[in-house]
Design an enzyme around this catalytic site. Structure first.
Site, PDB file in Angstrom:
ATOM      1  N   ASP A 138      -3.311   4.578   2.504  1.00 31.48           N
ATOM      2  CA  ASP A 138      -3.684   4.981   3.873  1.00 31.48           C
ATOM      3  C   ASP A 138      -3.345   6.449   4.054  1.00 31.48           C
ATOM      4  OD1 ASP A 138      -4.449   2.437   4.510  1.00 31.48           O
ATOM      5  OD2 ASP A 138      -2.650   1.944   5.659  1.00 31.48           O
ATOM      6  N   ASP A 193       0.881  -1.154   0.000  1.00 33.03           N
ATOM      7  CA  ASP A 193       0.000   0.000   0.000  1.00 33.03           C
ATOM      8  C   ASP A 193       0.915   1.199   0.000  1.00 33.03           C
ATOM      9  OD1 ASP A 193       1.144   0.181   2.460  1.00 33.03           O
ATOM     10  OD2 ASP A 193      -0.718   0.322   3.585  1.00 33.03           O
ATOM     11  N   ASP A 226       1.465   4.653   2.300  1.00 38.69           N
ATOM     12  CA  ASP A 226       1.057   5.299   3.553  1.00 38.69           C
ATOM     13  C   ASP A 226       1.444   6.774   3.516  1.00 38.69           C
ATOM     14  OD1 ASP A 226       0.443   2.655   4.989  1.00 38.69           O
ATOM     15  OD2 ASP A 226       2.533   2.370   4.426  1.00 38.69           O
TER      16      ASP A 226
HETATM   17  N1  DCT Z   1       2.012   0.939  12.091  1.00 41.75           N
HETATM   18  C1  DCT Z   1       1.704   1.651  13.225  1.00 41.75           C
HETATM   19  N2  DCT Z   1       0.712   1.246  14.039  1.00 41.75           N
HETATM   20  C2  DCT Z   1       0.007   0.158  13.730  1.00 41.75           C
HETATM   21  C3  DCT Z   1       0.290  -0.564  12.572  1.00 41.75           C
HETATM   22  C4  DCT Z   1       1.309  -0.138  11.749  1.00 41.75           C
HETATM   23  O1  DCT Z   1       2.347   2.621  13.522  1.00 41.75           O
HETATM   24  N3  DCT Z   1      -0.946  -0.223  14.557  1.00 41.75           N
HETATM   25  C5  DCT Z   1       3.137   1.384  11.278  1.00 41.75           C
HETATM   26  C6  DCT Z   1       4.180   0.345  11.124  1.00 41.75           C
HETATM   27  C7  DCT Z   1       4.589   0.391   9.702  1.00 41.75           C
HETATM   28  C8  DCT Z   1       3.713   1.460   9.083  1.00 41.75           C
HETATM   29  O2  DCT Z   1       2.688   1.714  10.004  1.00 41.75           O
HETATM   30  C9  DCT Z   1       3.167   1.052   7.770  1.00 41.75           C
HETATM   31  O3  DCT Z   1       2.533  -0.191   7.884  1.00 41.75           O
HETATM   32  P1  DCT Z   1       2.442  -1.172   6.667  1.00 41.75           P
HETATM   33  O4  DCT Z   1       1.958  -0.457   5.474  1.00 41.75           O
HETATM   34  O5  DCT Z   1       1.691  -2.333   7.179  1.00 41.75           O
HETATM   35  O6  DCT Z   1       3.952  -1.643   6.486  1.00 41.75           O
HETATM   36  P2  DCT Z   1       5.062  -1.247   5.435  1.00 41.75           P
HETATM   37  O7  DCT Z   1       6.329  -1.290   6.186  1.00 41.75           O
HETATM   38  O8  DCT Z   1       4.708   0.013   4.744  1.00 41.75           O
HETATM   39  O9  DCT Z   1       5.042  -2.479   4.460  1.00 41.75           O
HETATM   40  P3  DCT Z   1       4.436  -2.598   2.981  1.00 41.75           P
HETATM   41  O10 DCT Z   1       5.559  -2.235   2.079  1.00 41.75           O
HETATM   42  O11 DCT Z   1       4.064  -4.025   2.859  1.00 41.75           O
HETATM   43  O12 DCT Z   1       3.275  -1.657   2.884  1.00 41.75           O
HETATM   44 MG    MG Z   2       2.924   0.332   3.670  1.00 42.21          MG
END
Ligand code: DCT
Ligand code: MG
Length: 513
Positions: free
Chosen positions: A437, A342, A344
């Protein structure tokens, strides 16, 4: 980030990513054809030799198991030039001058570089070399002291370079299977071990290499030992063939489906996504419906190029309503990853006013423009002076939006098509569904939000554990609270947060724990 977290150890995206399961096979394409390597077993042992042969082949080198006529480079470990010549005589090799005789340090340097390294003097075995290891430094272990490796990943600068993928892949499979069984303790044990292995600046080839390292419990060591000896883990292989694991893996790859829903479906006797889709008695949430509708797009990873394109859309839309806003890409892309599941974003504004309408205005505009495929806005539940949450996996309280955007993709060159083909082109799907997100944070919490949302998850988890256990402080995505002094510690940048915690600053690309 993922929506459904129970025990919330893996992200949705990671699951989707791993749908193309890492296979443990060993047929590799040769990339470097100019020479042929033979690795001497003498003083090395069969296990280490097998490992090195496999590693070199995996990296695209030609390696022969036998001393055949095609061999050009002989690699030896702990053998002097004379010892190698002696051994060659024993093999009834007439002219040994046709070989390059090299120390193992040449091969490990090649492995590190991922390409052939020049045959510098320091790598050649030569006559004056009477002692086996004279003048030869071992680049694989530069003053590395295992006992000094911290058990907290926030004290281990970890880039995306991973010398131990074979091990970490197996650990992550094990961790995920425990997550599916809701065994959080075993799951975390394997995730922590994977994180330590990602930090090591050399490939592990013998049990001695992990001596003194943290997070290497018996279960973990068993897997490592088997991979060293057999080249693969039978336990990880078992998991990959396990019916329950295979079903959970499929179910959780759908946006909006977590372990709890998977459990429910599995208990109902459902095993595949086709069976789930065919079952008309199931009540799917709005999120899950979108997950099925855009499944193919959402399981394929998001590229850096796509992330940049979406970033432009997000920025332009936000700036249209709030010109002085700060929009930052976080998550894996901020850590330097080239793909993700995704994208972020953090949105904040230095102005004093907070605009809880902003997110609504942004998605309304996208709706009008036909760019919004799905969206779920969650309002902020943050209250002033509220103590940070101690649960390291708890969801934060910011206002946020889990969305699926329609990203139009440039069409292939169409000038050479005739009319009838052009009509067909009109029906070709020219967009991709992308998970986005958006998180809105008050300006004074921005640094904490940025640190939390940049991840990795393991890095964030250890940062919060470190704060709690080593500093008697509570950290979350909103604030840092000193339990002894009973005060909140303000921070305007990530550097200040590390300083409050008494930690060396770790750059985003070093947080790939
Ligand atoms: N995060 C957070 N609180 C949560 C869950 C996640 O602060 N309850 C943080 C941790 C990593 C960040 O948000 C982004 O999450 P993901 O998109 O799940 O991970 P990513 O490292 O961006 O991995 P991907 O490349 O798969 O999106
Ligand atoms: Mg991510």
């Amino acid at each position: 980030m993922d929506m459904i977290r129970t025990p919330a150890v893996f992200s949705q995206k990671k699951r989707q990513k791993r749908m193309s399961s890492p296979n443990l096979s060993c047929n590799y394409e040769t990339k470097f054809n100019k020479f042929v390597i033979f690795i001497m077993q003498r003083k090395m042992g069969v296990t280490r030799r097998t490992f090195l042969m496999e590693l070199a082949r995996r990296k695209g080198f030609r390696v022969e198991s036998e001393l055949s006529d095609s061999v050009t480079h002989i690699v030896a470990e702990n053998n002097s030039y004379l010892e190698v010549l002696d051994w060659l005589k024993g093999q009834a090799v007439g002219d040994s001058s046709r070989f390059e005789l090299l120390d193992i340090s040449w091969l490990t340097a090649c492995m590190e570089a991922g390409r052939p390294i020049d045959l510098e003097m320091k790598y050649r075995l030569m006559e004056q070399d009477q002692s086996p290891t004279s003048n030869i430094s071992k680049p694989e272990e530069p003053s590395f002291i295992a006992s000094k490796v911290s058990p907290y990943s926030c004290q281990r600068k970890t880039t995306l370079k991973n010398y131990n993928k074979q091990f970490t892949d197996a650990f992550e499979i094990m961790a995920e299977s425990y997550e599916f069984k809701e065994n959080e303790i075993f799951c975390l044990e394997f995730l922590r071990a994977a994180s330590v292995m990602k930090f090591l600046p050399f490939p592990v080839t013998r049990m001695k290499d992990i001596q003194g390292l943290p997070c290497m419990g018996d279960r973990v060591r068993d897997v490592i030992e088997e991979i060293i000896e057999e080249g693969e883990s039978s336990r990880a292989k078992e998991v990959l063939n396990d019916e329950r694991y295979i079903s959970f893996k499929q179910f959780t790859s759908v946006f909006g489906v977590g372990v709890k829903t998977s459990e429910k479906w599995y208990r109902m006797g459902l095993r595949t996504l086709e069976e789930v889709k065919a079952d008309k008695t199931l009540k799917l949430s709005k999120m899950q419906k979108a997950g099925f509708l855009y499944y193919e797009d959402l399981v394929s990873s998001v590229s850096k190029g796509e992330a940049d394109a979406v970033s432009l859309i997000v920025k332009n839309t936000v700036y249209a309503f709030l010109p002085d806003a700060l929009v930052t890409i976080t998550g894996g892309f901020r850590r330097g990853k080239k793909i993700g599941h995704d994208i972020d974003f953090l949105i904040t504004s230095p102005g004093t006013h907070e605009d809880e309408k902003l997110l609504h205005k942004v998605v309304d505009l996208w709706k009008k423009q036909g760019l919004l495929l799905y969206c779920d806005i969650i309002e902020s539940t943050f209250a002033k002076e509220q103590l940070p949450n101690r649960d390291v996996d708890a969801m934060d309280r910011f206002q946020k939006c889990f969305a699926i955007l329609k990203l139009y993709q440039p069409r292939a060159e169409s000038s050479s098509y005739n009319m009838s083909e052009k009509i067909d082109m009109a029906e070709v799907k020219d967009w991709k569904a992308i998970r986005v997100d958006l998180v809105v944070t008050p300006f004074e919490q921005y640094a904490y939000a940025l640190l939390g949302w940049t991840g990795s998850r393991q890095f964030g988890r250890d940062l919060r554990r470190y704060a709690n256990h080593e500093r008697k402080m509570i950290l979350d995505n909103h604030a840092l609270y000193d339990r002894k002094k009973k005060i909140f510690l303000k921070a305007g940048s990530e550097e200040e947060i590390f300083a409050h915690l008494g930690l060396d600053y770790v750059e985003p690309w070093e947080r790939n724990a």
